[in-house]
Design a protein around this motif. Sequence first.
Motif, PDB file in Angstrom:
ATOM      1  N   THR A 163       4.462  -9.784  -1.099  1.00 36.21           N
ATOM      2  CA  THR A 163       3.689  -8.702  -0.493  1.00 36.21           C
ATOM      3  C   THR A 163       2.860  -9.256   0.655  1.00 36.21           C
ATOM      4  O   THR A 163       2.174 -10.277   0.512  1.00 36.21           O
ATOM      5  N   TYR A 164       2.909  -8.599   1.786  1.00 37.65           N
ATOM      6  CA  TYR A 164       2.153  -9.035   2.957  1.00 37.65           C
ATOM      7  C   TYR A 164       0.671  -8.715   2.763  1.00 37.65           C
ATOM      8  O   TYR A 164       0.297  -7.629   2.309  1.00 37.65           O
ATOM      9  N   THR A 165      -0.190  -9.687   3.072  1.00 37.75           N
ATOM     10  CA  THR A 165      -1.629  -9.463   3.055  1.00 37.75           C
ATOM     11  C   THR A 165      -2.164  -9.630   4.469  1.00 37.75           C
ATOM     12  O   THR A 165      -1.859 -10.614   5.142  1.00 37.75           O
ATOM     13  N   GLY A 166      -2.948  -8.657   4.888  1.00 37.85           N
ATOM     14  CA  GLY A 166      -3.488  -8.661   6.237  1.00 37.85           C
ATOM     15  C   GLY A 166      -3.491  -7.247   6.800  1.00 37.85           C
ATOM     16  O   GLY A 166      -3.155  -6.280   6.116  1.00 37.85           O
ATOM     17  N   PRO A 167      -3.858  -7.096   8.065  1.00 39.28           N
ATOM     18  CA  PRO A 167      -3.904  -5.764   8.679  1.00 39.28           C
ATOM     19  C   PRO A 167      -2.524  -5.290   9.119  1.00 39.28           C
ATOM     20  O   PRO A 167      -1.691  -6.087   9.545  1.00 39.28           O
ATOM     21  N   TRP A 168      -2.293  -3.992   8.992  1.00 33.70           N
ATOM     22  CA  TRP A 168      -1.053  -3.383   9.468  1.00 33.70           C
ATOM     23  C   TRP A 168      -1.289  -1.887   9.629  1.00 33.70           C
ATOM     24  O   TRP A 168      -2.338  -1.364   9.235  1.00 33.70           O
ATOM     25  N   ILE A 169      -0.333  -1.190  10.229  1.00 33.30           N
ATOM     26  CA  ILE A 169      -0.457   0.256  10.436  1.00 33.30           C
ATOM     27  C   ILE A 169       0.590   0.964   9.597  1.00 33.30           C
ATOM     28  O   ILE A 169       1.792   0.690   9.717  1.00 33.30           O
ATOM     29  N   ASN A 170       0.138   1.860   8.742  1.00 34.42           N
ATOM     30  CA  ASN A 170       1.045   2.726   7.990  1.00 34.42           C
ATOM     31  C   ASN A 170       1.297   3.957   8.857  1.00 34.42           C
ATOM     32  O   ASN A 170       0.488   4.875   8.902  1.00 34.42           O
ATOM     33  N   TRP A 171       2.449   3.962   9.530  1.00 37.15           N
ATOM     34  CA  TRP A 171       2.710   5.008  10.517  1.00 37.15           C
ATOM     35  C   TRP A 171       2.919   6.376   9.897  1.00 37.15           C
ATOM     36  O   TRP A 171       2.876   7.395  10.606  1.00 37.15           O
ATOM     37  N   SER A 172       3.121   6.447   8.593  1.00 39.22           N
ATOM     38  CA  SER A 172       3.244   7.762   7.957  1.00 39.22           C
ATOM     39  C   SER A 172       1.915   8.503   7.972  1.00 39.22           C
ATOM     40  O   SER A 172       1.883   9.727   7.832  1.00 39.22           O
ATOM     41  N   ARG A 173       0.828   7.772   8.168  1.00 45.22           N
ATOM     42  CA  ARG A 173      -0.500   8.390   8.231  1.00 45.22           C
ATOM     43  C   ARG A 173      -1.022   8.507   9.659  1.00 45.22           C
ATOM     44  O   ARG A 173      -2.131   8.999   9.870  1.00 45.22           O
ATOM     45  N   GLY A 174      -0.250   8.026  10.629  1.00 45.14           N
ATOM     46  CA  GLY A 174      -0.626   8.187  12.022  1.00 45.14           C
ATOM     47  C   GLY A 174      -1.398   6.999  12.568  1.00 45.14           C
ATOM     48  O   GLY A 174      -1.795   6.083  11.850  1.00 45.14           O
ATOM     49  N   ARG A 175      -1.644   7.034  13.859  1.00 43.92           N
ATOM     50  CA  ARG A 175      -2.301   5.921  14.544  1.00 43.92           C
ATOM     51  C   ARG A 175      -3.770   5.801  14.162  1.00 43.92           C
ATOM     52  O   ARG A 175      -4.342   4.698  14.174  1.00 43.92           O
ATOM     53  N   ILE A 176      -4.414   6.915  13.809  1.00 45.72           N
ATOM     54  CA  ILE A 176      -5.844   6.876  13.487  1.00 45.72           C
ATOM     55  C   ILE A 176      -6.063   6.588  12.004  1.00 45.72           C
ATOM     56  O   ILE A 176      -6.845   5.707  11.627  1.00 45.72           O
ATOM     57  N   LEU A 177      -5.408   7.338  11.129  1.00 43.30           N
ATOM     58  CA  LEU A 177      -5.585   7.159   9.694  1.00 43.30           C
ATOM     59  C   LEU A 177      -4.731   6.026   9.139  1.00 43.30           C
ATOM     60  O   LEU A 177      -4.972   5.566   8.023  1.00 43.30           O
ATOM     61  N   GLY A 178      -3.748   5.572   9.894  1.00 42.67           N
ATOM     62  CA  GLY A 178      -2.788   4.613   9.377  1.00 42.67           C
ATOM     63  C   GLY A 178      -3.240   3.173   9.280  1.00 42.67           C
ATOM     64  O   GLY A 178      -2.734   2.431   8.427  1.00 42.67           O
ATOM     65  N   PRO A 179      -4.155   2.677  10.143  1.00 39.15           N
ATOM     66  CA  PRO A 179      -4.540   1.261  10.045  1.00 39.15           C
ATOM     67  C   PRO A 179      -5.010   0.897   8.636  1.00 39.15           C
ATOM     68  O   PRO A 179      -5.873   1.556   8.064  1.00 39.15           O
ATOM     69  N   THR A 180      -4.422  -0.160   8.101  1.00 38.62           N
ATOM     70  CA  THR A 180      -4.613  -0.550   6.706  1.00 38.62           C
ATOM     71  C   THR A 180      -4.787  -2.053   6.639  1.00 38.62           C
ATOM     72  O   THR A 180      -4.242  -2.788   7.464  1.00 38.62           O
ATOM     73  N   ILE A 181      -5.555  -2.497   5.662  1.00 40.18           N
ATOM     74  CA  ILE A 181      -5.632  -3.930   5.394  1.00 40.18           C
ATOM     75  C   ILE A 181      -5.313  -4.146   3.924  1.00 40.18           C
ATOM     76  O   ILE A 181      -5.875  -3.478   3.048  1.00 40.18           O
ATOM     77  N   THR A 182      -4.370  -5.028   3.662  1.00 35.60           N
ATOM     78  CA  THR A 182      -3.967  -5.352   2.297  1.00 35.60           C
ATOM     79  C   THR A 182      -4.512  -6.725   1.941  1.00 35.60           C
ATOM     80  O   THR A 182      -4.334  -7.686   2.693  1.00 35.60           O
ATOM     81  N   LEU A 183      -5.189  -6.805   0.797  1.00 33.89           N
ATOM     82  CA  LEU A 183      -5.796  -8.054   0.339  1.00 33.89           C
ATOM     83  C   LEU A 183      -5.269  -8.396  -1.041  1.00 33.89           C
ATOM     84  O   LEU A 183      -4.820  -7.522  -1.781  1.00 33.89           O
ATOM     85  N   ASP A 184      -5.362  -9.677  -1.389  1.00 39.12           N
ATOM     86  CA  ASP A 184      -4.999 -10.043  -2.747  1.00 39.12           C
ATOM     87  C   ASP A 184      -6.058  -9.532  -3.710  1.00 39.12           C
ATOM     88  O   ASP A 184      -7.118  -9.034  -3.298  1.00 39.12           O
ATOM     89  N   GLN A 185      -5.797  -9.654  -4.998  1.00 36.15           N
ATOM     90  CA  GLN A 185      -6.657  -9.032  -6.002  1.00 36.15           C
ATOM     91  C   GLN A 185      -8.090  -9.550  -5.926  1.00 36.15           C
ATOM     92  O   GLN A 185      -9.050  -8.777  -6.033  1.00 36.15           O
ATOM     93  N   GLN A 186      -8.259 -10.859  -5.717  1.00 34.39           N
ATOM     94  CA  GLN A 186      -9.596 -11.431  -5.684  1.00 34.39           C
ATOM     95  C   GLN A 186     -10.385 -10.950  -4.475  1.00 34.39           C
ATOM     96  O   GLN A 186     -11.523 -10.473  -4.611  1.00 34.39           O
ATOM     97  N   ASP A 187      -9.792 -11.069  -3.290  1.00 35.17           N
ATOM     98  CA  ASP A 187     -10.493 -10.630  -2.079  1.00 35.17           C
ATOM     99  C   ASP A 187     -10.707  -9.120  -2.080  1.00 35.17           C
ATOM    100  O   ASP A 187     -11.747  -8.628  -1.621  1.00 35.17           O
ATOM    101  N   GLY A 188      -9.728  -8.378  -2.604  1.00 34.02           N
ATOM    102  CA  GLY A 188      -9.889  -6.934  -2.688  1.00 34.02           C
ATOM    103  C   GLY A 188     -11.017  -6.545  -3.623  1.00 34.02           C
ATOM    104  O   GLY A 188     -11.785  -5.606  -3.349  1.00 34.02           O
TER     105      GLY A 188
END
Length: 625
Positions: A4-29
Amino acid sequence: MASTYTGPWINWSRGRILGPTITLDQQDGGLLTAFLALFVSTAGAATWKITCYGLHQMRAGPGPSDGLHHQQQAILCNSATPVGASWQLTQLTWYWKDRVAKPYTRTLPLIALAVINLTLFAVASVFSSEVTQGAGHETLVRSGNCGFLLYGEDDKVEMIVPDTLAATSYSRACYGAAREPLLCNQYAQRRLGWTTNPNATCPFAPELCMYGDAPTGYEMDTGLLNSQEDLGINAPDSDRVQYRKVTTCSPIHTRGYYEEYNETDVSRQQYGDKFSHAAAGLSAWTPIPELNRTDSDISLFILAPNSIRYEAPVKDPFFSANLPFDLGEGETLYVADHYLDVMACTEQHQYCNPVTSECTPLTAFHRLGHYLPGLRLNFPQRYTYQRLKLISLQNAIYQSVLSRGAQALHASETLVGTLNKGLPDNQWHIEVSEWFSVSMAKLQQLVVQYATGPDEMPDGAILLPPSNQWEQNMCENQIIRSQEGTLSFSILGVAIILVVGSILIFTSLVIDTVVGFLRRRLRRKSYKSLQWTLDEKLQLQRMAFEGAGHGHWKGGADVVPVTTKWGEQLGGGLEQMDPKHPRVGMRDLAYGAAQETGAVDPDPESEGLTGKKGMRVSAQHVIND
């Protein structure tokens, strides 16, 4: 190996504004979640400070007020939290109930505001973790083995079977009526939907169809599947494609299309299966004219019922069994009407450009290339199209049956030995629906497998890695459902919490200074700001000491008053103060001195120096002594 990729990315299904997402591992999250909850609580305290300032300033006036009012103002000025304020205000109501007019109606609104503030930010603190929900349950999967897995004709069956078995397990768990949520939390969509038409036209010549030209075909249509929303190929709207698959099946006549012979080569028999699997060839073949469709791919399924017997007649055309078999003693079973039963299916594919709304016709796999130029696809769309097209080549409906034998049939699950109680009249609908659901699960599986690659490289297989930036981009943008061990946060949600919270905190720190400065410059109601300053705890302490003659002070209108002499000592004499009414100043010191010299008469009911009863002393006498 995929991860699983951890870091910032854009979920384009939510659009350019709502889509930016950051995925972290369990500890950092977990740390970020805890920080956001604490930050929201701090912002709540800042909001209460702003509220208190507004209330204090609205109530501040140039004239005198009773003690309840002044104590309320002092609480509003010095309470750090709504919990402490509400408790102190509650105490005020009790102690002033017989001393001033309307203590309840004057205090309860303040208590209510404190409770509302406390409740709202307590809830906000708990739900600050919902920024993970705002990001959805989706994340990206990446692997160093991204690409197409290619294999030769000799290895084709060996490669297809494991994927088919895995897709069958997923189909049973996630496409059936009894779904298993834990197993279905893998792909962008838990299942791909489709519509059915049990009264479709038989797609073959009427003389070949079991019921002639009657509308008895069974059609399954996925509709247009979106490469992003349904298959998880993460891309902006302009880079997506749509894919549709239509499969139509019908039982067909065997009369006049087969010949009987005795088979002596036992290696060609199907031993062990009660329902023999449908024979499906892996190579191209030329159908007879009655079966041929130039706009469809054709699959044949041949059922050998062998020695299966039924307790009741079976009217289903693919499992037809109406010949009585007398067991004697009035017991009759039923056997198949034919040595073989055959079903044929057509498969058609369609691709669309959602940007231009242009589509290919529903057609056979090998004819899609003729219509590609008309779609006017850009480069990302073109490579997505090629990816899905290659996957559909490995996903024909016959591959849902290939090598599974009797296990490909639901009907085999109701067998006891060679005996079956009976089958519904639409059993063949159930079977082809199962095969179609396996092909849909396999579509989901192969789309993700492009990004993850195989866990182990099979013998004879070749991995074709990405050869350009668009293929590499697809490798890095495959969405799956969030796996354990990671948390995804909406960057917009986190930003809103941090920005709004920071504004509230900063405002609470400077609001009194800024408003006071503006009032002095504008020369309007500066007494309100002065009253806020004087009601702060350090100024109240300064006025108490100064009023009692303790210390030399400066900064009477500042946030922090200080003594003018270095290290000047203040207070003291606590052991000599009246325990029932302590005061800072000469009078309490005088009271203590009177006790030591015996100038007062001890009386446990004394009220201090009031002279009402109990201990009595003349302050003048003690001072002059």
